[in-house]
Design a protein around this motif. Sequence first.
Motif, PDB file in Angstrom:
ATOM      1  N   THR A 170       0.829  -1.201   0.000  1.00 42.23           N
ATOM      2  CA  THR A 170       0.000   0.000   0.000  1.00 42.23           C
ATOM      3  C   THR A 170       0.864   1.252   0.000  1.00 42.23           C
ATOM      4  O   THR A 170       0.597   2.209  -0.736  1.00 42.23           O
ATOM      5  CB  THR A 170      -0.937   0.009   1.217  1.00 42.23           C
ATOM      6  OG1 THR A 170      -1.741  -1.171   1.188  1.00 42.23           O
ATOM      7  CG2 THR A 170      -1.831   1.230   1.228  1.00 42.23           C
ATOM      8  N   THR A 171       1.913   1.257   0.804  1.00 39.82           N
ATOM      9  CA  THR A 171       2.822   2.398   0.848  1.00 39.82           C
ATOM     10  C   THR A 171       3.525   2.589  -0.483  1.00 39.82           C
ATOM     11  O   THR A 171       3.650   3.719  -0.977  1.00 39.82           O
ATOM     12  CB  THR A 171       3.859   2.209   1.975  1.00 39.82           C
ATOM     13  OG1 THR A 171       3.165   2.022   3.206  1.00 39.82           O
ATOM     14  CG2 THR A 171       4.786   3.392   2.074  1.00 39.82           C
TER      15      THR A 171
ATOM     16  N   THR B   3       1.110   4.042  -3.020  1.00 39.82           N
ATOM     17  CA  THR B   3       0.831   5.442  -2.688  1.00 39.82           C
ATOM     18  C   THR B   3       1.975   6.345  -3.095  1.00 39.82           C
ATOM     19  O   THR B   3       1.758   7.417  -3.680  1.00 39.82           O
ATOM     20  CB  THR B   3       0.549   5.585  -1.178  1.00 39.82           C
ATOM     21  OG1 THR B   3      -0.541   4.742  -0.829  1.00 39.82           O
ATOM     22  CG2 THR B   3       0.228   7.017  -0.816  1.00 39.82           C
ATOM     23  N   ILE B   4       3.208   5.937  -2.805  1.00 38.15           N
ATOM     24  CA  ILE B   4       4.368   6.747  -3.177  1.00 38.15           C
ATOM     25  C   ILE B   4       4.483   6.851  -4.700  1.00 38.15           C
ATOM     26  O   ILE B   4       4.737   7.941  -5.234  1.00 38.15           O
ATOM     27  CB  ILE B   4       5.650   6.153  -2.550  1.00 38.15           C
ATOM     28  CG1 ILE B   4       5.633   6.374  -1.045  1.00 38.15           C
ATOM     29  CG2 ILE B   4       6.899   6.778  -3.167  1.00 38.15           C
ATOM     30  CD1 ILE B   4       6.730   5.644  -0.301  1.00 38.15           C
TER      31      ILE B   4
END
Length: 82
Positions: free
Chosen positions: A30-31, A34-35
Amino acid sequence: MDNDLIVQCFQYLLGIIPGDVAGNIVAVLTTMVTICTLIMRFWKIPDQASQSHKLWKLIYILASFKTPSVTKVEAKDGQKIN
């Protein structure tokens, strides 16, 4: 590939993997997405001949889960971007 099959495989894998490990994997993915999405928001499409275009394509794939299929993309105001 059918979406139901993908969901079933994902649920099966999450059932095998311990909960804390699965939670960490989901958090990292998820990170990362997102990035990559934030990078895509502010990084203009580089020239296709440049080395950075390969990196841009990789980030685009990670952010949107699809390959960039067109060489020209329309901006929000309708102008063509190379």
